[in-house]
Design an enzyme around this catalytic site. Structure first.
Site, PDB file in Angstrom:
ATOM      1  N   SER A 159       7.213  -9.935 -11.988  1.00  0.00           N
ATOM      2  CA  SER A 159       6.884  -8.601 -11.500  1.00  0.00           C
ATOM      3  C   SER A 159       7.803  -8.284 -10.319  1.00  0.00           C
ATOM      4  O   SER A 159       7.781  -8.997  -9.317  1.00  0.00           O
ATOM      5  CB  SER A 159       5.411  -8.586 -11.064  1.00  0.00           C
ATOM      6  OG  SER A 159       5.096  -7.403 -10.383  1.00  0.00           O
ATOM      7  N   LYS A 187       8.545  -6.761 -15.429  1.00  0.00           N
ATOM      8  CA  LYS A 187       7.691  -5.646 -15.003  1.00  0.00           C
ATOM      9  C   LYS A 187       8.276  -5.081 -13.733  1.00  0.00           C
ATOM     10  O   LYS A 187       8.669  -5.847 -12.844  1.00  0.00           O
ATOM     11  CB  LYS A 187       6.270  -6.176 -14.794  1.00  0.00           C
ATOM     12  CG  LYS A 187       5.361  -5.373 -13.875  1.00  0.00           C
ATOM     13  CD  LYS A 187       3.930  -5.859 -14.027  1.00  0.00           C
ATOM     14  CE  LYS A 187       3.160  -5.808 -12.723  1.00  0.00           C
ATOM     15  NZ  LYS A 187       1.771  -6.315 -12.888  1.00  0.00           N
ATOM     16  N   LYS A 189       7.605  -2.308 -10.514  1.00  0.00           N
ATOM     17  CA  LYS A 189       6.617  -1.474  -9.836  1.00  0.00           C
ATOM     18  C   LYS A 189       7.154  -0.051  -9.769  1.00  0.00           C
ATOM     19  O   LYS A 189       8.343   0.145  -9.452  1.00  0.00           O
ATOM     20  CB  LYS A 189       6.386  -2.016  -8.418  1.00  0.00           C
ATOM     21  CG  LYS A 189       5.718  -3.373  -8.408  1.00  0.00           C
ATOM     22  CD  LYS A 189       4.293  -3.286  -8.941  1.00  0.00           C
ATOM     23  CE  LYS A 189       3.554  -4.602  -8.760  1.00  0.00           C
ATOM     24  NZ  LYS A 189       2.169  -4.503  -9.257  1.00  0.00           N
ATOM     25  N   ASP A 214       4.317  -0.817 -13.652  1.00  0.00           N
ATOM     26  CA  ASP A 214       2.979  -0.890 -13.048  1.00  0.00           C
ATOM     27  C   ASP A 214       2.904   0.120 -11.900  1.00  0.00           C
ATOM     28  O   ASP A 214       3.652   0.010 -10.919  1.00  0.00           O
ATOM     29  CB  ASP A 214       2.730  -2.320 -12.534  1.00  0.00           C
ATOM     30  CG  ASP A 214       1.316  -2.532 -12.004  1.00  0.00           C
ATOM     31  OD1 ASP A 214       0.513  -1.560 -12.002  1.00  0.00           O
ATOM     32  OD2 ASP A 214       1.002  -3.664 -11.576  1.00  0.00           O
ATOM     33  N   GLU A 240       1.129   0.058 -16.895  1.00  0.00           N
ATOM     34  CA  GLU A 240      -0.057  -0.533 -16.262  1.00  0.00           C
ATOM     35  C   GLU A 240      -0.594   0.380 -15.153  1.00  0.00           C
ATOM     36  O   GLU A 240       0.174   0.823 -14.291  1.00  0.00           O
ATOM     37  CB  GLU A 240       0.332  -1.912 -15.694  1.00  0.00           C
ATOM     38  CG  GLU A 240      -0.800  -2.684 -15.038  1.00  0.00           C
ATOM     39  CD  GLU A 240      -0.351  -4.061 -14.536  1.00  0.00           C
ATOM     40  OE1 GLU A 240       0.754  -4.517 -14.906  1.00  0.00           O
ATOM     41  OE2 GLU A 240      -1.106  -4.672 -13.764  1.00  0.00           O
ATOM     42  N   ASP A 265      -5.562  -2.661 -14.908  1.00  0.00           N
ATOM     43  CA  ASP A 265      -5.648  -3.818 -14.012  1.00  0.00           C
ATOM     44  C   ASP A 265      -6.808  -3.536 -13.049  1.00  0.00           C
ATOM     45  O   ASP A 265      -7.956  -3.938 -13.299  1.00  0.00           O
ATOM     46  CB  ASP A 265      -4.283  -3.976 -13.300  1.00  0.00           C
ATOM     47  CG  ASP A 265      -4.268  -4.984 -12.160  1.00  0.00           C
ATOM     48  OD1 ASP A 265      -5.320  -5.561 -11.847  1.00  0.00           O
ATOM     49  OD2 ASP A 265      -3.190  -5.195 -11.551  1.00  0.00           O
ATOM     50  N   LYS A 289      -7.080 -10.589 -14.241  1.00  0.00           N
ATOM     51  CA  LYS A 289      -6.880 -11.403 -13.039  1.00  0.00           C
ATOM     52  C   LYS A 289      -8.220 -12.050 -12.739  1.00  0.00           C
ATOM     53  O   LYS A 289      -9.187 -11.347 -12.424  1.00  0.00           O
ATOM     54  CB  LYS A 289      -6.464 -10.525 -11.856  1.00  0.00           C
ATOM     55  CG  LYS A 289      -5.060  -9.954 -11.983  1.00  0.00           C
ATOM     56  CD  LYS A 289      -4.722  -9.080 -10.799  1.00  0.00           C
ATOM     57  CE  LYS A 289      -3.338  -8.484 -10.959  1.00  0.00           C
ATOM     58  NZ  LYS A 289      -3.088  -7.422  -9.960  1.00  0.00           N
ATOM     59  N   GLY A 317      -1.218 -11.523 -11.814  1.00  0.00           N
ATOM     60  CA  GLY A 317      -1.122 -12.358 -10.618  1.00  0.00           C
ATOM     61  C   GLY A 317      -1.300 -11.544  -9.359  1.00  0.00           C
ATOM     62  O   GLY A 317      -1.223 -10.309  -9.370  1.00  0.00           O
TER      63      GLY A 317
HETATM   64  O1  OSB Z   1      -0.760  -5.071  -9.635  1.00  0.00           O
HETATM   65  O2  OSB Z   1      -0.221  -6.775 -10.700  1.00  0.00           O
HETATM   66  C1  OSB Z   1      -0.368  -6.220  -9.618  1.00  0.00           C
HETATM   67  C2  OSB Z   1       0.855  -8.440  -6.759  1.00  0.00           C
HETATM   68  C3  OSB Z   1      -0.074  -8.150  -5.797  1.00  0.00           C
HETATM   69  C4  OSB Z   1      -1.039  -7.216  -6.058  1.00  0.00           C
HETATM   70  C5  OSB Z   1      -1.091  -6.582  -7.307  1.00  0.00           C
HETATM   71  C6  OSB Z   1      -0.176  -6.889  -8.292  1.00  0.00           C
HETATM   72  C7  OSB Z   1       0.843  -7.812  -7.994  1.00  0.00           C
HETATM   73  C8  OSB Z   1       1.900  -8.168  -8.924  1.00  0.00           C
HETATM   74  C9  OSB Z   1       2.592  -9.490  -8.722  1.00  0.00           C
HETATM   75  O3  OSB Z   1       2.314  -7.428  -9.778  1.00  0.00           O
HETATM   76  C10 OSB Z   1       2.240 -10.505  -9.747  1.00  0.00           C
HETATM   77  C11 OSB Z   1       2.609 -11.898  -9.284  1.00  0.00           C
HETATM   78  O4  OSB Z   1       3.776 -12.253  -9.393  1.00  0.00           O
HETATM   79  O5  OSB Z   1       1.719 -12.623  -8.782  1.00  0.00           O
HETATM   80 MG    MG Z   2      -1.108  -4.492 -11.630  1.00  0.00          MG
END
Ligand code: OSB
Ligand code: MG
Length: 390
Positions: A159, A187, A189, A214, A240, A265, A289, A317
């Site tokens: 991500s 992925k 952001k 996301d 997402e 999520d 999660k 994650g």
């Molecule tokens: O939305 O998936 C998410 C990290 C912190 C809070 C929310 C998210 C994320 C990630 C990172 O996308 C995922 C990871 O590498 O742990």
């Molecule tokens: Mg997310």
């Protein structure tokens, strides 16, 4: 007939360690920028006695990936800490049980506080697996009614946050690195103003990679529906959580207009909300999660729902330390997790982690379940835990 060996367990002690660990690079999403990872590490001492008069004490570890500020969700470190030290400790100290389900029932006499509850369930599951001398993977597969595990390695994704420079070419460099490492899913952001520009650049260079976005709830259903439907042309694996967590009907409306699957999520806090989203067709993919949904038992129920509704699921994650990461990897071995999770290698997050074990991608972009010990499979370095104490 052979007498069945039964154990009665008692929670003797719950220690809570707030930690703040520098991230190698900052991580920016639509809800803010992080330069360090905060978490609450939970250590549980389990005293067990069997009907053969044998007693043992087993240690279990868990992680609540709560940040100082409630930006991802309403949960935050000091709130979770108070819940654990003032409420959980009081009600669980001396609590006796035979199975994890009894602990789950006990802690769910209280509302909310999913990340803190998850840390308790992880720690108890780790201790129970150690006590039974099995891996957490074997423990989870057994509790899920699935028998012997059929995999101990999983394909994973990465991500990538919004770059400080806001320059799509900088993100493209990160994408190239991730592809070269072997990550199975990329992925990125996004937020209003940072979506089509990076997607155009990435798709221009990599028309065929497994790519997703996301939004972390940063889009407004009243203003951005038409804009989001334009993302269909980038042939994304999924979009997402574009809208805020309570926007089930807005996600349903958007999904009707999109051919790209939506994945939720933040919205999916409980098995019942997962059922709601699937019945509404507010999403076609599930991000699970374990911390967000309050732990092991709810995670297993949601894994089951993915099978019942025949929707793909994957393990998300929260930039976890090695403790939460070990848990996420173990969970991701379950068969209905058919899409690579957001579980990257240790070196992508930290110079130094709480566990010496390094999660590392193999040449096929797979992460293996650690097997240094029974349970979670990792050893927690308590000196490092003290050093990162906040
Ligand atoms: O939305 O998936 C998410 C990290 C912190 C809070 C929310 C998210 C994320 C990630 C990172 O996308 C995922 C990871 O590498 O742990
Ligand atoms: Mg997310």
């Amino acid at each position: 007939m052979r007498k069945e060996l039964r154990s009665l367990h008692e929670i003797r002690k719950i220690d809570v360690f707030p930690v703040n660990i520098p991230l190698k690079g900052s991580f920016t999403t639509s809800f803010g920028k992080s330069v360090a990872k905060q978490a609450l590490i939970v250590k549980i001492s389990l005293f067990s006695s069997s009907n053969e008069d044998e007693t043992t004490t087993t240690i279990g570890w868990g992680e609540a990936p709560t940040d100082f500020e409630p930006r991802y969700s309403g949960e935050f470190l000091e709130g979770a800490r108070a819940f654990l030290t003032k409420i959980m400790a009081k009600h669980l100290q001396g609590f006796q049980f035979e199975t994890l389900d009894e602990v789950h029932e006990k802690i769910n006499e209280f509302r909310g506080n999913h990340m803190a509850k998850a840390a308790i369930e992880f720690a108890v599951a780790d201790a129970l697996a150690k006590k039974e001398q099995v891996s957490l993977v074997e423990f989870l597969w057994k509790r899920a009614g699935l028998g012997t595990p059929t995999r101990d390695r999983i394909p994973v994704g990465i991500s990538l946050g919004i770059p400080d420079s806001r320059n799509p070419d900088d993100l493209l460099d990160s994408v190239t690195n991730a592809i070269n490492k072997g990550y199975h899913k990329i992925k990125i952001k996004i937020e209003p103003g940072w979506d089509e520009d990076p997607l155009m650049v990435i798709r221009d260079h990599y028309p065929d990679i497994s790519l997703m976005v996301d939004g972390n709830g940063g889009y407004d259903p009243e203003r951005h529906q038409n804009h989001l439907t334009r993302l269909d042309k980038y042939e994304l694996l999924m979009i997402e959580q574009p809208y805020p967590e309570d926007a089930f009907l807005a996600h349903q409306r958007l999904q009707r207009e999109l051919s790209t699957p939506l994945c939720l999520d933040e919205s999916l806090k409980t098995p019942r909300l997962v059922t709601l989203a699937l019945e509404l067709e507010a999403c076609r993919i599930i991000n699970l999660k374990p911390a967000r949904v309050g732990g092991v038992i709810n995670s297993l129920r949601i894994h089951e729902l993915a099978g019942e509704y025949k929707v793909p699921a994957w393990v998300g994650g929260m930039l976890e330390t090695g403790i939460g990461r070990a848990f996420n990897v173990a969970l991701a071995t379950l068969p209905n997790f058919t899409i690579p999770g957001d579980i990257s290698e240790t070196s992508r997050y930290f110079d130094e982690d709480l566990v010496p074990y390094q999660f590392r991608l193999d040449e096929n972009g797979m992460l293996s379940v650690p097997k240094e010990e029974h349970g979670l499979g990792i050893h927690v370095d308590e000196d490092r835990l003290q050093r990162f104490l906040h």
